[in-house]
Enzyme design. Structure first.
Site, PDB file in Angstrom:
ATOM      1  N   ASP A   1      12.732  39.021  63.335  1.00 13.60           N
ATOM      2  CA  ASP A   1      11.869  37.953  62.833  1.00 13.60           C
ATOM      3  C   ASP A   1      11.180  37.306  64.031  1.00 13.60           C
ATOM      4  O   ASP A   1      11.840  36.805  64.931  1.00 13.60           O
ATOM      5  CB  ASP A   1      12.717  36.913  62.081  1.00 13.60           C
TER       6      ASP A   1
ATOM      7  N   GLU B   1       7.955  42.560  60.594  1.00 17.12           N
ATOM      8  CA  GLU B   1       7.017  42.101  59.588  1.00 17.12           C
ATOM      9  C   GLU B   1       5.676  42.786  59.827  1.00 17.12           C
ATOM     10  O   GLU B   1       5.316  43.034  60.969  1.00 17.12           O
ATOM     11  CB  GLU B   1       6.764  40.604  59.742  1.00 17.12           C
TER      12      GLU B   1
ATOM     13  N   CYS C   1      21.134  34.561  45.979  1.00 20.04           N
ATOM     14  CA  CYS C   1      20.759  34.582  44.558  1.00 20.04           C
ATOM     15  C   CYS C   1      19.302  34.957  44.316  1.00 20.04           C
ATOM     16  O   CYS C   1      18.877  35.088  43.180  1.00 20.04           O
ATOM     17  CB  CYS C   1      21.065  33.222  43.922  1.00 20.04           C
TER      18      CYS C   1
ATOM     19  N   CYS D   1      20.007  26.887  50.058  1.00 20.48           N
ATOM     20  CA  CYS D   1      19.420  27.237  48.763  1.00 20.48           C
ATOM     21  C   CYS D   1      19.571  26.071  47.784  1.00 20.48           C
ATOM     22  O   CYS D   1      20.669  25.542  47.604  1.00 20.48           O
ATOM     23  CB  CYS D   1      20.102  28.486  48.204  1.00 20.48           C
TER      24      CYS D   1
ATOM     25  N   CYS E   1      21.796  27.773  44.625  1.00 23.17           N
ATOM     26  CA  CYS E   1      23.213  28.154  44.687  1.00 23.17           C
ATOM     27  C   CYS E   1      23.961  27.548  45.872  1.00 23.17           C
ATOM     28  O   CYS E   1      25.171  27.722  46.009  1.00 23.17           O
ATOM     29  CB  CYS E   1      23.358  29.677  44.706  1.00 23.17           C
TER      30      CYS E   1
ATOM     31  N   ASP F   1      16.283  31.358  60.627  1.00 22.10           N
ATOM     32  CA  ASP F   1      15.565  32.486  61.223  1.00 22.10           C
ATOM     33  C   ASP F   1      16.406  33.764  61.280  1.00 22.10           C
ATOM     34  O   ASP F   1      15.880  34.863  61.152  1.00 22.10           O
ATOM     35  CB  ASP F   1      15.079  32.115  62.623  1.00 22.10           C
TER      36      ASP F   1
HETATM   37 ZN   LIG Z   1      20.692  30.906  46.330  1.00 22.00          ZN
END
Ligand SMILES: [Zn+2]
Length: 287
Positions: free
Chosen positions: A73, A160, A235, A250, A253, A260
């Site tokens: 990344d 990327e 998730c 998140c 979840c 990163d």
């Molecule tokens: Zn999640």
């Protein structure tokens, strides 16, 4: 007639023979493929692309046999985060405090001299030499880290696709409906960021990684970076507010990790999906 090199002389089409400083000998058995001539601050440079047809390149594994991938990344605070949790520093060669200061001083010295004067030219040359020094340092550093990345014990490197990335990151131009004029859209405020991005020279780094990977018989897989830093790895929930600076939490979840390094892992996993044939998102593969 093509390019020829003999000791300290080089033959260039249309220009003929001329003396030059032969900084690197062309190994036996190699043929010259192309020459690029470039004017830099302190003179003319020629770089020669050579080829050895007698030695086959390492053969890279076919995609379906790839079983280890390193995800990378690219960033600014750190130049690269790897999916194996390693981080590579970004020395910010032209945008660190010291460089910015020197550049500013040398720039000012040029603009204070009378236009067309010898002193102005002299000051401009000095400024140019400093730019070149920065470039040289950046190039050397990039080769070094490209080498480090490529020599990891993996079959493939996942990156990327920058073409897609710039498309995604660019601000849309907004216009005022009544006047038709352009509105400020934050692009100018991003000037500093854009400078930092160009200082990081991701594109140049990727080229070096691709070149060294090909030499070692490793595959480079370019993935679509869409939402790679906003998507929950547990998730799959995609949300801008999943990311809070360096942290990823998140909102759905509660899964959390270093943002990163998480993005590097997502890049790796997307490449795995391509390799296993369950992703239509193939951006590009080179080997
Ligand atoms: Zn999640």
């Amino acid at each position: 007639m093509g390019v020829k090199v003999q000791d300290s002389k080089i033959y260039l089409p249309k220009l003929g023979w001329m003396g030059f400083f032969n900084s690197r000998l062309i190994p036996d058995g190699f043929t010259i493929k192309a020459a690029t001539i470039r004017k830099r601050q302190d003179g003319w440079y020629v770089s020669i692309r050579i080829e050895d047809k007698s030695i086959p390149d390492y053969l890279s594994k076919p995609l379906n046999e790839v079983d280890s991938i390193l995800g990378c990344d690219l960033g600014i605070t750190k130049l690269v985060h790897l999916s194996d949790r390693h981080q590579i520093d970004n020395p910010k060669f032209s945008t660190n405090k010291k460089s910015l200061r020197t550049l500013k001083i040398r720039q000012r010295r040029v603009s204070r001299k009378i236009k067309g004067s010898k002193n102005r030219k002299k000051a401009a040359r000095k400024l140019g030499r400093f730019h070149k020094k920065i470039t040289d340092k950046r190039v050397a550093y990039q080769w070094d880290i490209a080498n480090k990345i490529v020599s990891r014990k993996v079959d493939a490197i996942a990156l990327e696709d920058l073409n897609i990335r710039t498309m995604l990151k660019r601000c849309r131009v907004k216009t005022d409906e009544s006047t038709g004029r352009f509105l400020k859209n934050g692009q100018s405020r991003k000037k500093g960021l854009n400078r930092a991005i160009s200082d990081a020279s991701w594109g140049e780094l990727i080229l070096k990684i691709e070149y060294l990977a090909a030499k070692l018989g490793k595959v480079v897989i370019k993935i679509n970076p869409r939402h790679s830093s906003q998507e929950c790895r547990k998730c799959g929930h995609i949300d801008k507010s999943n990311r809070d600076g360096e942290k990823f939490i998140c909102t759905e979840c509660g899964h959390h990790e270093h943002a990163d390094i998480g993005a590097a892992k997502t890049i790796r996993d997307r490449a795995f999906k391509i390799v296993r044939g369950d992703s239509p998102e193939l951006a590009a593969v080179s080997s």
